[in-house]
Design an enzyme around this catalytic site. Structure first.
Site, PDB file in Angstrom:
ATOM      1  N   PRO A 265       0.817  -1.219   0.000  1.00 34.90           N
ATOM      2  CG  PRO A 265      -0.794  -1.576   1.630  1.00 34.90           C
ATOM      3  CD  PRO A 265       0.526  -2.087   1.143  1.00 34.90           C
ATOM      4  CB  SER A 266       1.087   4.201   0.930  1.00 36.62           C
ATOM      5  OG  SER A 266      -0.142   4.242   1.624  1.00 36.62           O
ATOM      6  NE  ARG A 267       1.859   5.641  -6.677  1.00 37.43           N
ATOM      7  CZ  ARG A 267       1.845   6.617  -7.579  1.00 37.43           C
ATOM      8  NH1 ARG A 267       2.856   7.463  -7.639  1.00 37.43           N
ATOM      9  NH2 ARG A 267       0.830   6.744  -8.417  1.00 37.43           N
ATOM     10  CG  LEU A 268       5.245   3.154   1.663  1.00 37.14           C
ATOM     11  CD1 LEU A 268       4.850   3.242   3.133  1.00 37.14           C
ATOM     12  CD2 LEU A 268       6.452   4.039   1.380  1.00 37.14           C
TER      13      LEU A 268
END
Length: 208
Positions: free
Chosen positions: A179-182
């Site tokens: 998630p959240s490009r992490l």
């Protein structure tokens, strides 16, 4: 992950934010295998057994001697201790480019499980006779009007224009969507001077 688009103008399509990636694994240099080929075999077995369709499909990128790139989808036929094997016509554009410039990149993307593998390496020619008889006959059929004899299902001769290539990896990256490009990203880099038969690897974690 459903893609949502908008078309603000007749000549423009935009991809809008959509559902986040979610994977349960956590990749670090300490949680992956010592060899990228061992790590790949583990992932590949998981995605196949998990029902991912055409998990063997991979993008193959090649480059001409003048630096012009091209890419296409091919099918993985084998992965072993030395690399990744696929078969093709030696008269094809990809084979001609690999003959002139034996460097290539592969990308696997398994959408259903939010995983990807990127490979950069060198090419070497592979084998033909281990393929099933039907596949060998199909290879002959790809060069139309060539006589191969009638009624024989024994040892099918190797056509000069058909065979395999092996990508011997020098760099392999494993990507796991978060998630959240992490995202989790682990890269294996072949140590300078290590052999193709017994390579040693440097393992690093990359920024998302």
């Amino acid at each position: 992950m459903d893609v949502v688009i908008s078309q603000p103008a007749p000549d423009k399509i935009q991809v809008l934010p959509h559902r986040q990636y979610v994977t349960s694994d956590h990749l670090t240099p300490h949680t992956v295998a010592h060899s990228p080929l061992d790590q790949f075999r583990g992932w590949f077995k998981e995605v196949v057994e998990g029902g991912v369709k055409e998990a063997e499909a991979m993008t193959l990128s090649t480059v001409t001697t003048s630096g012009v790139p091209s890419a296409r989808i091919v099918l993985l036929k084998q992965v072993d201790s030395r690399g990744f094997v696929f078969f093709t016509n030696y008269a094809s554009r990809k084979s001609q480019e690999l003959t002139a410039n034996p460097r290539a990149a592969l990308v696997f993307y398994w959408r259903e499980v939010h995983r990807s593998v990127r490979v950069v390496g060198r090419e070497s020619e592979e084998y033909f006779k281990s393929r099933p008889v039907g596949s060998r006959l199909g290879a002959w059929a790809s060069k139309q009007s060539t006589a191969i004899g009638e009624g024989s299902r024994g040892d099918i001769p190797t056509p000069d224009f058909w065979g395999g290539w092996r990508v011997i990896p020098d760099e392999v990256e494993f990507w796991s969507g978060k998630p959240s490009r992490l995202h989790d990203r682990i890269v294996y880099l072949r140590e300078e001077g290590s052999s193709d038969e017994h390579p040693t690897w440097k393992i690093e974690r990359l920024s998302p």
